[in-house]
Write a protein that holds these residues in place. Structure first.
Motif, PDB file in Angstrom:
ATOM      1  N   THR A   1     -16.083  25.920   8.164  1.00  0.00           N
ATOM      2  CA  THR A   1     -14.758  25.457   8.454  1.00  0.00           C
ATOM      3  C   THR A   1     -14.430  24.499   7.535  1.00  0.00           C
ATOM      4  O   THR A   1     -13.227  24.045   7.178  1.00  0.00           O
ATOM      5  N   THR A   2     -15.603  23.363   7.332  1.00  0.00           N
ATOM      6  CA  THR A   2     -15.318  21.952   6.487  1.00  0.00           C
ATOM      7  C   THR A   2     -14.812  22.846   4.965  1.00  0.00           C
ATOM      8  O   THR A   2     -13.853  22.210   4.443  1.00  0.00           O
ATOM      9  N   ALA A   3     -15.595  23.652   4.574  1.00  0.00           N
ATOM     10  CA  ALA A   3     -15.186  24.171   3.209  1.00  0.00           C
ATOM     11  C   ALA A   3     -13.844  24.880   3.074  1.00  0.00           C
ATOM     12  O   ALA A   3     -13.128  24.606   2.143  1.00  0.00           O
ATOM     13  N   ARG A   4     -13.261  25.416   4.373  1.00  0.00           N
ATOM     14  CA  ARG A   4     -12.147  26.000   4.307  1.00  0.00           C
ATOM     15  C   ARG A   4     -11.031  24.745   4.367  1.00  0.00           C
ATOM     16  O   ARG A   4      -9.772  25.216   3.647  1.00  0.00           O
ATOM     17  N   GLU A   5     -11.354  23.701   5.014  1.00  0.00           N
ATOM     18  CA  GLU A   5     -10.407  22.743   5.161  1.00  0.00           C
ATOM     19  C   GLU A   5     -10.161  22.032   3.860  1.00  0.00           C
ATOM     20  O   GLU A   5      -9.109  21.566   3.390  1.00  0.00           O
ATOM     21  N   LEU A   6     -11.403  21.700   3.126  1.00  0.00           N
ATOM     22  CA  LEU A   6     -11.392  21.193   1.910  1.00  0.00           C
ATOM     23  C   LEU A   6     -10.557  22.284   0.727  1.00  0.00           C
ATOM     24  O   LEU A   6      -9.686  21.726  -0.276  1.00  0.00           O
ATOM     25  N   ALA A   7     -10.571  23.540   0.777  1.00  0.00           N
ATOM     26  CA  ALA A   7     -10.011  24.385   0.206  1.00  0.00           C
ATOM     27  C   ALA A   7      -8.577  24.537   0.302  1.00  0.00           C
ATOM     28  O   ALA A   7      -7.770  24.476  -0.591  1.00  0.00           O
ATOM     29  N   ALA A   8      -8.097  24.031   1.340  1.00  0.00           N
ATOM     30  CA  ALA A   8      -6.935  24.067   1.918  1.00  0.00           C
ATOM     31  C   ALA A   8      -5.923  22.926   0.975  1.00  0.00           C
ATOM     32  O   ALA A   8      -4.970  23.077   0.641  1.00  0.00           O
ATOM     33  N   THR A   9      -6.820  21.641   0.981  1.00  0.00           N
ATOM     34  CA  THR A   9      -5.993  20.496   0.430  1.00  0.00           C
ATOM     35  C   THR A   9      -6.224  21.058  -1.155  1.00  0.00           C
ATOM     36  O   THR A   9      -5.055  20.612  -1.947  1.00  0.00           O
ATOM     37  N   ALA A  10      -6.971  21.484  -1.736  1.00  0.00           N
ATOM     38  CA  ALA A  10      -7.041  22.225  -3.167  1.00  0.00           C
ATOM     39  C   ALA A  10      -5.825  23.137  -3.319  1.00  0.00           C
ATOM     40  O   ALA A  10      -5.305  22.873  -4.350  1.00  0.00           O
ATOM     41  N   GLU A  11      -5.725  23.926  -2.686  1.00  0.00           N
ATOM     42  CA  GLU A  11      -4.465  24.816  -2.463  1.00  0.00           C
ATOM     43  C   GLU A  11      -3.273  24.198  -2.516  1.00  0.00           C
ATOM     44  O   GLU A  11      -2.324  24.700  -3.391  1.00  0.00           O
ATOM     45  N   GLN A  12      -3.140  23.267  -1.584  1.00  0.00           N
ATOM     46  CA  GLN A  12      -1.875  22.437  -1.504  1.00  0.00           C
ATOM     47  C   GLN A  12      -1.460  21.863  -2.745  1.00  0.00           C
ATOM     48  O   GLN A  12      -0.277  21.868  -3.382  1.00  0.00           O
ATOM     49  N   ALA A  13      -2.446  21.238  -3.571  1.00  0.00           N
ATOM     50  CA  ALA A  13      -2.355  20.422  -4.696  1.00  0.00           C
ATOM     51  C   ALA A  13      -1.939  21.581  -5.724  1.00  0.00           C
ATOM     52  O   ALA A  13      -0.693  21.391  -6.616  1.00  0.00           O
ATOM     53  N   ALA A  14      -2.772  22.721  -6.021  1.00  0.00           N
ATOM     54  CA  ALA A  14      -2.343  23.497  -6.745  1.00  0.00           C
ATOM     55  C   ALA A  14      -0.848  24.169  -6.662  1.00  0.00           C
ATOM     56  O   ALA A  14      -0.403  24.423  -7.616  1.00  0.00           O
ATOM     57  N   SER A  15      -0.618  24.597  -5.450  1.00  0.00           N
ATOM     58  CA  SER A  15       0.825  25.242  -5.136  1.00  0.00           C
ATOM     59  C   SER A  15       1.896  24.156  -5.545  1.00  0.00           C
ATOM     60  O   SER A  15       2.965  24.575  -5.685  1.00  0.00           O
ATOM     61  N   THR A  16       1.748  23.004  -5.154  1.00  0.00           N
ATOM     62  CA  THR A  16       2.787  21.904  -5.601  1.00  0.00           C
ATOM     63  C   THR A  16       2.766  21.437  -7.170  1.00  0.00           C
ATOM     64  O   THR A  16       3.570  20.665  -7.366  1.00  0.00           O
ATOM     65  N   GLY A  17       1.790  21.738  -7.853  1.00  0.00           N
ATOM     66  CA  GLY A  17       1.635  21.363  -9.214  1.00  0.00           C
ATOM     67  C   GLY A  17       1.423  19.884  -9.225  1.00  0.00           C
ATOM     68  O   GLY A  17       1.500  19.484 -10.428  1.00  0.00           O
ATOM     69  N   ARG A  18       0.608  19.457  -8.289  1.00  0.00           N
ATOM     70  CA  ARG A  18       0.131  18.054  -8.410  1.00  0.00           C
ATOM     71  C   ARG A  18      -1.338  17.968  -8.418  1.00  0.00           C
ATOM     72  O   ARG A  18      -1.892  18.718  -8.054  1.00  0.00           O
ATOM     73  N   PRO A  19      -1.742  16.897  -8.862  1.00  0.00           N
ATOM     74  CA  PRO A  19      -3.549  16.537  -8.704  1.00  0.00           C
ATOM     75  C   PRO A  19      -3.862  16.683  -7.611  1.00  0.00           C
ATOM     76  O   PRO A  19      -3.184  16.146  -6.678  1.00  0.00           O
ATOM     77  N   TRP A  20      -5.254  16.971  -7.596  1.00  0.00           N
ATOM     78  CA  TRP A  20      -5.849  17.104  -6.264  1.00  0.00           C
ATOM     79  C   TRP A  20      -6.702  15.790  -6.472  1.00  0.00           C
ATOM     80  O   TRP A  20      -7.466  15.499  -7.378  1.00  0.00           O
ATOM     81  N   GLU A  21      -6.412  14.838  -5.537  1.00  0.00           N
ATOM     82  CA  GLU A  21      -6.608  13.523  -5.657  1.00  0.00           C
ATOM     83  C   GLU A  21      -8.011  13.157  -4.808  1.00  0.00           C
ATOM     84  O   GLU A  21      -7.783  13.394  -3.435  1.00  0.00           O
ATOM     85  N   TRP A  22      -8.956  12.524  -5.099  1.00  0.00           N
ATOM     86  CA  TRP A  22     -10.192  12.078  -4.403  1.00  0.00           C
ATOM     87  C   TRP A  22     -10.361  10.764  -4.522  1.00  0.00           C
ATOM     88  O   TRP A  22     -10.438  10.264  -5.641  1.00  0.00           O
ATOM     89  N   ARG A  23      -9.944   9.822  -3.218  1.00  0.00           N
ATOM     90  CA  ARG A  23      -9.975   8.463  -3.428  1.00  0.00           C
ATOM     91  C   ARG A  23     -10.990   7.997  -2.219  1.00  0.00           C
ATOM     92  O   ARG A  23     -11.151   8.515  -1.176  1.00  0.00           O
TER      93      ARG A  23
END
Length: 99
Positions: free
Chosen positions: A77-99
């Motif tokens: 579940t945690t891996a899928r939630e993390l994947a969703a943030t990566a997919e959202q960044a990719a689909s919007t053409g924005r960087p995937w940010e880790w802060r």
């Protein structure tokens, strides 16, 4: 202390992310794991960004790990939630940010 990963509202402790990385390392093919291992080996909290193209690849790999029969359900579940943030960044053409 922990990671705030955007886009989205994904927040996890450094320890949680390290443990997720350990689970992924056990279920992914070596080449896939090597391409995302750097995400889980940084516990210092120094912010970094991943390009949209790299985020899309990471999302696919994270989903592969989450779907593996040996991945514990809660970590999947945690891996899928993390994947969703990566997919959202990719689909919007924005960087995937880790802060």
């Amino acid at each position: 202390m922990g990671w705030n990963i955007s886009p989205g509202q994904f927040r996890r402790s450094y320890t949680t992310m390290h443990t997720l990385g350990q689970h992924l390392a056990h279920v992914l093919p070596a080449g896939d794991w090597q391409s995302i291992a750097h995400l889980f080996g940084t516990g210092s909290g120094n912010p970094f960004t991943i390009s949209p193209a790299q985020a899309a690849r990471a999302a696919r790999i994270l989903r592969t790990g989450a779907d593996h029969r040996l991945m514990p359900l809660d970590w999947a579940t945690t891996a899928r939630e993390l994947a969703a943030t990566a997919e959202q960044a990719a689909s919007t053409g924005r960087p995937w940010e880790w802060r």
